[in-house]
Design a protein around this motif. Sequence first.
Motif, PDB file in Angstrom:
ATOM      1  N   GLY A  62       5.489 -11.714   5.979  1.00  0.00           N
ATOM      2  CA  GLY A  62       5.151 -10.300   5.978  1.00  0.00           C
ATOM      3  C   GLY A  62       5.952  -9.430   6.912  1.00  0.00           C
ATOM      4  N   PHE A  63       7.151  -9.883   7.301  1.00  0.00           N
ATOM      5  CA  PHE A  63       7.968  -9.105   8.233  1.00  0.00           C
ATOM      6  C   PHE A  63       9.180  -8.469   7.568  1.00  0.00           C
ATOM      7  CE2 PHE A  63       5.993 -12.331  11.116  1.00  0.00           C
ATOM      8  CZ  PHE A  63       5.218 -11.449  11.852  1.00  0.00           C
ATOM      9  N   ALA A  64       9.217  -8.443   6.244  1.00  0.00           N
ATOM     10  CA  ALA A  64      10.384  -7.893   5.553  1.00  0.00           C
ATOM     11  C   ALA A  64      10.630  -6.439   5.923  1.00  0.00           C
ATOM     12  CB  ALA A  64      10.200  -8.024   4.041  1.00  0.00           C
ATOM     13  N   HIS A  65       9.544  -5.679   6.146  1.00  0.00           N
ATOM     14  CA  HIS A  65       9.712  -4.254   6.462  1.00  0.00           C
ATOM     15  C   HIS A  65      10.369  -4.028   7.822  1.00  0.00           C
ATOM     16  CE1 HIS A  65       5.973  -5.417   8.486  1.00  0.00           C
ATOM     17  NE2 HIS A  65       6.116  -4.361   9.268  1.00  0.00           N
ATOM     18  N   ARG A  66      10.439  -5.065   8.640  1.00  0.00           N
ATOM     19  CA  ARG A  66      11.061  -4.923   9.959  1.00  0.00           C
ATOM     20  C   ARG A  66      12.565  -5.202   9.927  1.00  0.00           C
ATOM     21  NH1 ARG A  66       6.696  -7.467  14.287  1.00  0.00           N
ATOM     22  NH2 ARG A  66       4.825  -6.611  13.305  1.00  0.00           N
ATOM     23  N   ILE A  67      13.067  -5.747   8.818  1.00  0.00           N
ATOM     24  CA  ILE A  67      14.496  -6.077   8.743  1.00  0.00           C
ATOM     25  C   ILE A  67      15.288  -4.814   8.437  1.00  0.00           C
ATOM     26  CG2 ILE A  67      16.240  -7.488   7.602  1.00  0.00           C
ATOM     27  CD1 ILE A  67      14.077  -9.466   6.860  1.00  0.00           C
ATOM     28  N   GLY A  68      16.078  -4.367   9.402  1.00  0.00           N
ATOM     29  CA  GLY A  68      16.910  -3.185   9.181  1.00  0.00           C
ATOM     30  C   GLY A  68      18.001  -3.450   8.171  1.00  0.00           C
ATOM     31  N   ALA A  69      18.596  -4.648   8.244  1.00  0.00           N
ATOM     32  CA  ALA A  69      19.640  -5.044   7.300  1.00  0.00           C
ATOM     33  C   ALA A  69      19.919  -6.531   7.484  1.00  0.00           C
ATOM     34  CB  ALA A  69      20.918  -4.240   7.518  1.00  0.00           C
ATOM     35  N   SER A  70      20.476  -7.128   6.441  1.00  0.00           N
ATOM     36  CA  SER A  70      20.971  -8.498   6.520  1.00  0.00           C
ATOM     37  C   SER A  70      22.490  -8.442   6.599  1.00  0.00           C
ATOM     38  CB  SER A  70      20.534  -9.305   5.295  1.00  0.00           C
ATOM     39  OG  SER A  70      19.124  -9.391   5.233  1.00  0.00           O
ATOM     40  N   LEU A  71      23.078  -9.249   7.481  1.00  0.00           N
ATOM     41  CA  LEU A  71      24.511  -9.193   7.739  1.00  0.00           C
ATOM     42  C   LEU A  71      25.208 -10.429   7.190  1.00  0.00           C
ATOM     43  CD1 LEU A  71      24.510  -7.955  11.457  1.00  0.00           C
ATOM     44  CD2 LEU A  71      24.697  -6.589   9.378  1.00  0.00           C
ATOM     45  N   ASN A  72      26.285 -10.189   6.466  1.00  0.00           N
ATOM     46  CA  ASN A  72      27.126 -11.266   5.953  1.00  0.00           C
ATOM     47  C   ASN A  72      28.564 -11.003   6.370  1.00  0.00           C
ATOM     48  OD1 ASN A  72      29.142 -11.953   3.472  1.00  0.00           O
ATOM     49  ND2 ASN A  72      27.636 -13.583   3.756  1.00  0.00           N
ATOM     50  N   TYR A  73      29.158 -11.953   7.086  1.00  0.00           N
ATOM     51  CA  TYR A  73      30.564 -11.848   7.501  1.00  0.00           C
ATOM     52  C   TYR A  73      31.386 -12.792   6.631  1.00  0.00           C
ATOM     53  CZ  TYR A  73      29.027  -9.264  11.607  1.00  0.00           C
ATOM     54  OH  TYR A  73      28.479  -8.313  12.436  1.00  0.00           O
ATOM     55  N   PHE A  74      32.479 -12.286   6.081  1.00  0.00           N
ATOM     56  CA  PHE A  74      33.267 -13.092   5.146  1.00  0.00           C
ATOM     57  C   PHE A  74      34.748 -13.050   5.519  1.00  0.00           C
ATOM     58  CE2 PHE A  74      33.072  -8.812   3.428  1.00  0.00           C
ATOM     59  CZ  PHE A  74      34.359  -8.565   2.982  1.00  0.00           C
ATOM     60  N   ALA A  90      22.858 -12.988  -3.877  1.00  0.00           N
ATOM     61  CA  ALA A  90      21.784 -13.573  -4.701  1.00  0.00           C
ATOM     62  C   ALA A  90      20.503 -13.723  -3.885  1.00  0.00           C
ATOM     63  CB  ALA A  90      22.238 -14.927  -5.247  1.00  0.00           C
ATOM     64  N   VAL A  91      20.632 -14.159  -2.621  1.00  0.00           N
ATOM     65  CA  VAL A  91      19.463 -14.315  -1.751  1.00  0.00           C
ATOM     66  C   VAL A  91      18.852 -12.946  -1.446  1.00  0.00           C
ATOM     67  CG1 VAL A  91      18.666 -15.064   0.521  1.00  0.00           C
ATOM     68  CG2 VAL A  91      20.302 -16.462  -0.748  1.00  0.00           C
ATOM     69  N   ALA A  92      19.696 -11.983  -1.085  1.00  0.00           N
ATOM     70  CA  ALA A  92      19.195 -10.648  -0.759  1.00  0.00           C
ATOM     71  C   ALA A  92      18.466 -10.015  -1.945  1.00  0.00           C
ATOM     72  CB  ALA A  92      20.354  -9.762  -0.315  1.00  0.00           C
ATOM     73  N   GLU A  93      19.015 -10.206  -3.151  1.00  0.00           N
ATOM     74  CA  GLU A  93      18.381  -9.649  -4.339  1.00  0.00           C
ATOM     75  C   GLU A  93      17.031 -10.316  -4.602  1.00  0.00           C
ATOM     76  OE1 GLU A  93      19.282  -9.219  -9.148  1.00  0.00           O
ATOM     77  OE2 GLU A  93      20.921  -9.620  -7.741  1.00  0.00           O
ATOM     78  N   ARG A  94      16.958 -11.640  -4.441  1.00  0.00           N
ATOM     79  CA  ARG A  94      15.697 -12.353  -4.674  1.00  0.00           C
ATOM     80  C   ARG A  94      14.617 -11.917  -3.665  1.00  0.00           C
ATOM     81  NH1 ARG A  94      13.648 -17.311  -6.591  1.00  0.00           N
ATOM     82  NH2 ARG A  94      15.157 -17.021  -8.269  1.00  0.00           N
ATOM     83  N   LEU A  95      15.026 -11.702  -2.404  1.00  0.00           N
ATOM     84  CA  LEU A  95      14.052 -11.396  -1.358  1.00  0.00           C
ATOM     85  C   LEU A  95      13.848  -9.896  -1.149  1.00  0.00           C
ATOM     86  CD1 LEU A  95      15.126 -14.057   1.320  1.00  0.00           C
ATOM     87  CD2 LEU A  95      13.292 -14.225  -0.377  1.00  0.00           C
ATOM     88  N   GLY A  96      14.630  -9.066  -1.843  1.00  0.00           N
ATOM     89  CA  GLY A  96      14.489  -7.625  -1.701  1.00  0.00           C
ATOM     90  C   GLY A  96      15.023  -7.091  -0.390  1.00  0.00           C
ATOM     91  N   LEU A  97      16.133  -7.641   0.089  1.00  0.00           N
ATOM     92  CA  LEU A  97      16.723  -7.245   1.366  1.00  0.00           C
ATOM     93  C   LEU A  97      17.975  -6.406   1.149  1.00  0.00           C
ATOM     94  CD1 LEU A  97      16.450 -10.669   3.238  1.00  0.00           C
ATOM     95  CD2 LEU A  97      14.836  -8.754   3.314  1.00  0.00           C
ATOM     96  N   THR A  98      18.266  -5.547   2.119  1.00  0.00           N
ATOM     97  CA  THR A  98      19.500  -4.765   2.108  1.00  0.00           C
ATOM     98  C   THR A  98      20.602  -5.577   2.775  1.00  0.00           C
ATOM     99  OG1 THR A  98      18.273  -2.689   2.238  1.00  0.00           O
ATOM    100  CG2 THR A  98      20.598  -2.626   2.859  1.00  0.00           C
ATOM    101  N   LEU A  99      21.702  -5.791   2.070  1.00  0.00           N
ATOM    102  CA  LEU A  99      22.771  -6.639   2.571  1.00  0.00           C
ATOM    103  C   LEU A  99      23.988  -5.804   2.943  1.00  0.00           C
ATOM    104  CD1 LEU A  99      23.762  -9.589   3.010  1.00  0.00           C
ATOM    105  CD2 LEU A  99      24.700  -9.491   0.689  1.00  0.00           C
ATOM    106  N   HIS A 100      24.510  -6.028   4.151  1.00  0.00           N
ATOM    107  CA  HIS A 100      25.757  -5.420   4.597  1.00  0.00           C
ATOM    108  C   HIS A 100      26.808  -6.522   4.713  1.00  0.00           C
ATOM    109  CE1 HIS A 100      23.599  -1.748   6.619  1.00  0.00           C
ATOM    110  NE2 HIS A 100      23.557  -1.734   5.307  1.00  0.00           N
ATOM    111  N   CYS A 101      27.869  -6.431   3.933  1.00  0.00           N
ATOM    112  CA  CYS A 101      28.952  -7.419   3.977  1.00  0.00           C
ATOM    113  C   CYS A 101      30.098  -6.870   4.804  1.00  0.00           C
ATOM    114  CB  CYS A 101      29.424  -7.753   2.570  1.00  0.00           C
ATOM    115  SG  CYS A 101      28.146  -8.539   1.545  1.00  0.00           S
ATOM    116  N   VAL A 102      30.577  -7.666   5.762  1.00  0.00           N
ATOM    117  CA  VAL A 102      31.590  -7.218   6.714  1.00  0.00           C
ATOM    118  C   VAL A 102      32.761  -8.195   6.690  1.00  0.00           C
ATOM    119  CG1 VAL A 102      32.049  -6.546   9.097  1.00  0.00           C
ATOM    120  CG2 VAL A 102      29.723  -6.316   8.172  1.00  0.00           C
ATOM    121  N   GLY A 103      33.958  -7.699   6.406  1.00  0.00           N
ATOM    122  CA  GLY A 103      35.148  -8.542   6.430  1.00  0.00           C
ATOM    123  C   GLY A 103      35.552  -8.906   7.844  1.00  0.00           C
TER     124      GLY A 103
END
Length: 412
Positions: A77-89, A103-116
């Motif tokens: 029940g802490f999804a509302h506390r996640i400001g963003a999910s970070l992915n470094y590639f 795929a994980v972010a879409e399944r869990l309803g999270l906002t994903l920020h991808c950073v090169g």
Amino acid sequence: PGSLLEWGRGEPARHLVWRPSRLIGAGPASPDEVGDGLRHAVGTAVEGLTQSHERILQELSGGLDSAVVAAAVVERGFAHRIGASLNYFGDRLEGDERLHAKAVAERLGLTLHCVGKPLLPLTEADFDVAAKGLRPGFAAIDPVRDRDTAARLRAACATGLVTGHGGDAVFFQMPNLAIAADRRREAGLLGLTGGVLEDIARLTRRPTWDVLRAALAKDESHAGYRPPTLGHADADTSAWIDPWTADCAAAPPAKRLQVRALHRAHLAMGWSHRGLEADIIHPLLSQPVMEFCLGLTTTQLTRGGRDRVVAREAYRGRLPDLVIDRRSKGDLTAHYGRVIAASLGFLRPLLLEGCLAEAGLLDRRKLEATLTPEQLMLDRANSEILVATVIESWVRWWQTRVPDAPQGQRRL
């Protein structure tokens, strides 16, 4: 962790309060109990470590470990506390896991920020924060990513960063032939029949004959151990045995390998830019998760020739099959190799003329041969080079505060 240091007259005495040897093999046997128990342990750790934070960021690499933690955060029940999910590639295919992270972010309803991850040479200033803690700051071993995450934490007003660090150790992502020796200990020679040898061969990517040889070997003392590439060949390796591994001297070799990996994973809790900005939360290295996974046998953890099989089955249906059934793993070895190659002007004098080489902990001859662009293309010593850089920077900084005594013996 888990130790009590008693100070008084003379040398301090260390007492192990938490003993991993008492936990090995004490877990449940039923697959249903194992799956429910693991989800409960991870969920308990996530809830206990994140409930005091109103705003957190979540690392989402695209691998199974960070996905499991993200799923537990959402389920508790802490999804509302996640400001963003970070992915470094990275800029190479093997280092780009955005497909899995999305795929994980879409399944869990999270906002994903991808950073090169940019290819920038290292400098002395990059390791300033890693050098100033009481222990070397291995959490800042990737200084570019460390500074970027710290800036994102600050911008999001987040007080916590949740990671999947330690999953390789607790869930057992270690394709080592010591698994065969554990299987023989657990079930005898009959335990190696019925396709077990082939499963272990598939997991370790070794010939079946090698698996059988490892299973029948009488000397298990060095199972799973790989000496440092850049250290002296005649170094006294007994000094490298940590208290947890020593406590498990009678345990099966692959379980000792797991305990050693758990001990090493805790080294990543030193100073870092993001650690100064927010709490770094590693739920998989919490006591409930470690104790539960140590209680499982190596056979349970690698059943069917798969690594992390307990975690896969426990979260099947909660995470995308793309991640649950994934056999490959993101690999940034080439990226870090190119970073090191671009940084040789800084690294060569730092390490070749440094305190570690002077003390005999690093072999100058091996360093001289390794720290060239040509050899870096062939060797896989990138991790050791970066670890040595952090320790060297740390030693040099503390030498300006607490220098060696004039009579002190520096050679170890």
